[in-house]
Scaffold this motif. Structure first.
Motif, PDB file in Angstrom:
ATOM      1  N   SER A   3      39.674  11.455  -5.695  1.00 13.47           N
ATOM      2  CA  SER A   3      39.380  11.069  -4.337  1.00 13.47           C
ATOM      3  C   SER A   3      40.544  12.027  -3.379  1.00 13.47           C
ATOM      4  N   ALA A   4      41.669  12.611  -3.740  1.00 11.60           N
ATOM      5  CA  ALA A   4      42.870  12.667  -2.989  1.00 11.60           C
ATOM      6  C   ALA A   4      43.128  13.595  -3.403  1.00 11.60           C
ATOM      7  N   SER A   5      42.316  14.516  -4.051  1.00 11.87           N
ATOM      8  CA  SER A   5      42.248  16.154  -4.254  1.00 11.87           C
ATOM      9  C   SER A   5      42.282  16.921  -2.490  1.00 11.87           C
ATOM     10  N   LEU A   6      41.233  16.859  -1.646  1.00 11.31           N
ATOM     11  CA  LEU A   6      41.449  17.444  -0.284  1.00 11.31           C
ATOM     12  C   LEU A   6      42.437  16.560   0.259  1.00 11.31           C
ATOM     13  N   PRO A   7      42.589  15.814   0.563  1.00  9.27           N
ATOM     14  CA  PRO A   7      44.080  15.445   1.836  1.00  9.27           C
ATOM     15  C   PRO A   7      45.482  16.395   1.029  1.00  9.27           C
ATOM     16  N   ILE A   8      45.012  16.235  -0.840  1.00  4.70           N
ATOM     17  CA  ILE A   8      46.692  16.726  -0.325  1.00  4.70           C
ATOM     18  C   ILE A   8      46.710  18.614  -0.602  1.00  4.70           C
ATOM     19  N   LEU A   9      45.420  18.945  -0.854  1.00  4.62           N
ATOM     20  CA  LEU A   9      45.105  20.505  -0.745  1.00  4.62           C
ATOM     21  C   LEU A   9      45.541  20.889   0.903  1.00  4.62           C
ATOM     22  N   HIS A  10      45.035  19.697   1.672  1.00  2.18           N
ATOM     23  CA  HIS A  10      45.880  20.633   3.299  1.00  2.18           C
ATOM     24  C   HIS A  10      47.157  20.139   3.044  1.00  2.18           C
ATOM     25  N   LEU A  11      47.598  19.038   2.272  1.00  2.00           N
ATOM     26  CA  LEU A  11      49.586  18.430   2.856  1.00  2.00           C
ATOM     27  C   LEU A  11      49.489  20.118   2.378  1.00  2.00           C
ATOM     28  N   TRP A  12      49.676  20.516   1.936  1.00  2.00           N
ATOM     29  CA  TRP A  12      49.507  21.605   0.731  1.00  2.00           C
ATOM     30  C   TRP A  12      49.331  22.705   1.855  1.00  2.00           C
ATOM     31  N   GLN A  13      48.543  22.922   1.914  1.00  2.00           N
ATOM     32  CA  GLN A  13      48.422  23.801   2.836  1.00  2.00           C
ATOM     33  C   GLN A  13      49.100  24.206   4.110  1.00  2.00           C
ATOM     34  N   ASN A  14      49.165  22.951   4.623  1.00  3.83           N
ATOM     35  CA  ASN A  14      49.778  22.961   5.808  1.00  3.83           C
ATOM     36  C   ASN A  14      51.738  23.397   5.588  1.00  3.83           C
ATOM     37  N   HIS A  15      51.985  22.836   4.625  1.00  3.86           N
ATOM     38  CA  HIS A  15      53.618  22.917   4.517  1.00  3.86           C
ATOM     39  C   HIS A  15      53.413  24.282   4.023  1.00  3.86           C
ATOM     40  N   PHE A  16      53.101  24.816   2.917  1.00  2.29           N
ATOM     41  CA  PHE A  16      53.502  26.185   2.724  1.00  2.29           C
ATOM     42  C   PHE A  16      52.356  27.324   3.355  1.00  2.29           C
TER      43      PHE A  16
END
Lengths: 199, 462
Positions: free
Chosen positions: A49-62
């Motif tokens: 379930s954390a995959s979408l939130p992690i993708l958001h964090l990732w995209q916000n950073h990189f």
């Protein structure tokens, strides 16, 4: 799982070769790692379930999600890379190439269109040097030649009562008129000159 | 223009005499802040205290007695939905709040999430207590980035103050609430699609039966999925008492209901009205100030873009029961139809999410339909063939007609494609994308025939 991950790591670009672009997964700061771990803790039943939130964090950073990110996140969540890749390619919010400094999303759907959003979109496009016809039919963000602006004609932003609206970075701009656009762009340009280019 | 963090709203400081602000009571105040101190100063979390002294079954009974219907679009009775959960089945239960607000024309949850997050959290805590839920997620569309932060902050505040977290207010009831952000897909508003998305998958809707959320929901456990506005109503049902609350509305549709009006009216905005209290005429003329100067109304989409369009001037035939039990038929002008779930259903459309989009006589209905068709073509998830292919096909036809290359068979083809999507898909998106085409083409044939009769000028050259 681990074997597949190792295999993909050895076949991907060698990070020591200065000619290849750096892999995002080799440059994860401690702060991002901490946020990712905190995110996983919010899903005690299934860490997938954390995959979408992690993708958001990732995209916000990189700024975007590269292939190394897909492999790294899949490995972290005990998934196959395809399980992450299919999310990046399905959800319109995720992107696999870098955006410009500012992201402009103009609402295209009916209430905004009734209030003149096509004119607003055209005006934005002309002002940042993009062919509006091309941009309107482009799937995803399209970057301006100056590198300051990415633009996209998006579907309903749920602010129909204050149409026409656009979302610029995190901020909603409402009841737009064509005259507002030069002022908005000028302000954004000034802001992005004051901040470094890293997202 | 410029909104940034100030969120200007389409609310007038003083409500219209026909309005009754309950959900919007505080958030429409200009100085109201989304923090805990402000909420507590306005009587916040009193209903949660009261709820914890009741038996969970008493709260479910109150919600049933309130006649509250879901405010997300399907208008399903909330008490019935809650009744599907058996608190003693030994399973984990989950509550998922649908804040994916993306039905074109709908813009009510936006203001709740941005301006009054604690009202939502109190509703969640009460609902979770009633449903034996200890883990709840609020699914917020990612186009509301500030809302996600505001609600997350509110969760942290509420947790620190003992309104959420372990042993809420000293009781044995514990609840964790987390925000989960979407990623720009309209389909995630469909409840089973939302659950797939929350499980970290592509949001393909699940087939029902067997995958009713109340049976096989989040992680295949019994789950209640409710709209943001619906959950906010729960505390007011306890505050007013279910009978008092139900009395505000109609027998089949209790309490207040938010209607979001946009398009060609003088005063667009979100209006909270007792359910079933106004006719379309009152809404458009009294509350929204009528058409723009020199214009007349042409069409109204009453419940979000997926609802069938109404043509101003059309007559609805309604059946009513006389005092002696016999039935009589009555012709009603469309403007005199009451804006609630049952009356709009009788008029062949739906109250849906309450998103009212108004078009005046300057608008071409082919142009408007093409706008919606492009939306549905973009947003179809692609799981079912009729919808994936059909939504795009309809958009291609209306786009071609608009460009002057219509052929006489186009209106017929449009209807045929739409008729072959509706009822043949896993989720209600099939209906959502067919109903606009069916109703626009049937009710405004003149706009379509005009474009369809244009000769093909370029085909011969190719």
């Amino acid at each position: 799982m681990a074997q597949i991950s190792n295999h993909t790591e050895t076949t991907s670009q060698n990070p020591n070769n200065s000619q290849t672009p750096s892999r995002q997964a080799d440059n994860i700061p401690a702060s991002l790692l901490q946020q990712i771990n905190e995110t996983i803790a919010r899903y005690p039943v299934s860490k997938r379930s954390a995959s979408l939130p992690i993708l958001h964090l990732w995209q916000n950073h990189f700024g975007y999600i590269d292939d190394s990110a897909i492999e790294w996140i899949a490995h972290l969540l005990d998934l196959q890379p395809i399980n992450i890749y299919e999310l990046v390619t399905f959800y319109p919010w995720f992107r696999q190439s870098p955006p410009a400094k500012n992201i402009i999303r103009v609402c295209r759907t009916l209430s905004c269109a009734l209030a003149g959003s096509y004119e607003i979109f055209d005006k934005f496009c002309h002002a940042i040097g993009i062919d509006p016809h091309l941009a309107a039919h482009h799937d995803g963000l399209i970057n301006s030649p100056c590198g300051n602006f990415s633009i996209q004609f998006v579907e309903c932003l749920a602010s129909c009562g204050t149409a026409p609206v656009c979302l610029i970075n995190d901020d909603l701009y409402e009841k737009l008129t064509p005259n507002d656009i030069p002022k908005i762009l000028e302000k954004l340009k000034t802001n992005s000159e004051q901040t470094p280019n890293t997202p | 223009m410029s909104a940034n963090n100030s969120f200007p709203t389409p609310f007038s400081p003083t409500p219209h005499p026909l309005e009754r602000r309950i959900i919007f009571a505080n958030l429409t105040k200009p100085d109201y802040k989304p923090d805990l101190i402000t909420y507590l100063a306005h009587g916040g979390y009193n209903e949660l205290r009261k709820a914890l002294t009741l038996k969970p079954s008493e709260i479910v009974a109150a919600v049933k007695a309130s006649n509250l219907r879901g405010r997300g679009g399907a208008a399903f009775p909330t008490g019935v939905k809650w009744g599907f959960i058996n608190p003693n089945d030994g399973k984990s239960h989950y509550l998922v709040v649908n804040g994916d607000e993306s039905e074109p024309g709908t813009f009510k949850d936006r203001y709740i999430l941005h301006r009054d997050p604690h009202q939502l959290l109190e509703g969640i805590a009460i609902s979770a207590y009633a449903l034996d839920v200890h883990l709840a997620y609020i699914y917020i569309r990612c186009e509301f980035p500030h809302a996600a932060r505001i609600v997350s902050n509110a969760i942290a505040e509420a947790r620190a103050a003992g309104f959420l977290g372990p042993n809420i207010l000293g009781s044995s009831f514990s609840l964790d609430v987390f925000v989960h952000q979407g990623a720009g897909a309209y389909i995630c508003g469909e409840e089973t699609s939302l659950l797939e998305s929350l499980e970290g998958k592509r949001p393909y809707p699940r087939i029902k039966p067997p995958y009713f959320p109340a049976v096989y929901g989040l992680y295949m456990q019994p789950t209640v999925v409710n709209n943001v506005e619906t959950i906010c109503h729960i505390k007011h049902i306890l505050r007013l008492g279910p009978e008092e609350y139900a009395k505000m509305g109609t027998p089949g549709d209790g309490g207040t209901r938010t209607l979001c009006v946009s398009g060609d009216v003088q005063k667009p905005g979100a209006y909270e009205l007792p359910a079933g209290s106004v006719t379309l005429r009152q809404l458009l003329y009294d509350i929204c100030g009528g058409p723009r100067p020199g214009r007349t109304f042409k069409a109204v989409i009453p419940g979000g873009s997926s609802a069938k369009v109404l043509r101003i001037g059309e007559k609805i035939i309604t059946k009513s029961k006389n005092s002696d039990g016999s039935l009589s038929e009555k012709q009603t002008d469309i403007l005199d139809v009451i804006m609630d779930a049952s009356n709009l259903a009788a008029a062949g459309t739906m109250i849906g999410s309450g998103g009212v989009i108004v078009l005046d006589d300057s608008r071409n209905m082919l142009w408007a339909l093409n706008n919606l068709n492009l939306f549905y073509a973009h947003e179809s998830c692609g799981q079912c063939t009729p919808c994936r292919e059909g939504s795009l096909w309809m958009a291609k036809i209306t786009s071609r007609m608009l460009s002057g290359k219509g052929v006489p068979s186009d209106p017929r083809t449009l209807l045929s494609v739409a008729n072959n999507i509706a009822g043949r898909t896993i989720c209600a998106f099939g209906e959502a994308c067919s109903w606009p085409t069916q109703s626009f083409v049937e009710k405004f044939p003149e706009d379509f025939e005009a474009a369809a009769s244009n000769p093909i000028t370029t085909l011969t050259a190719a």
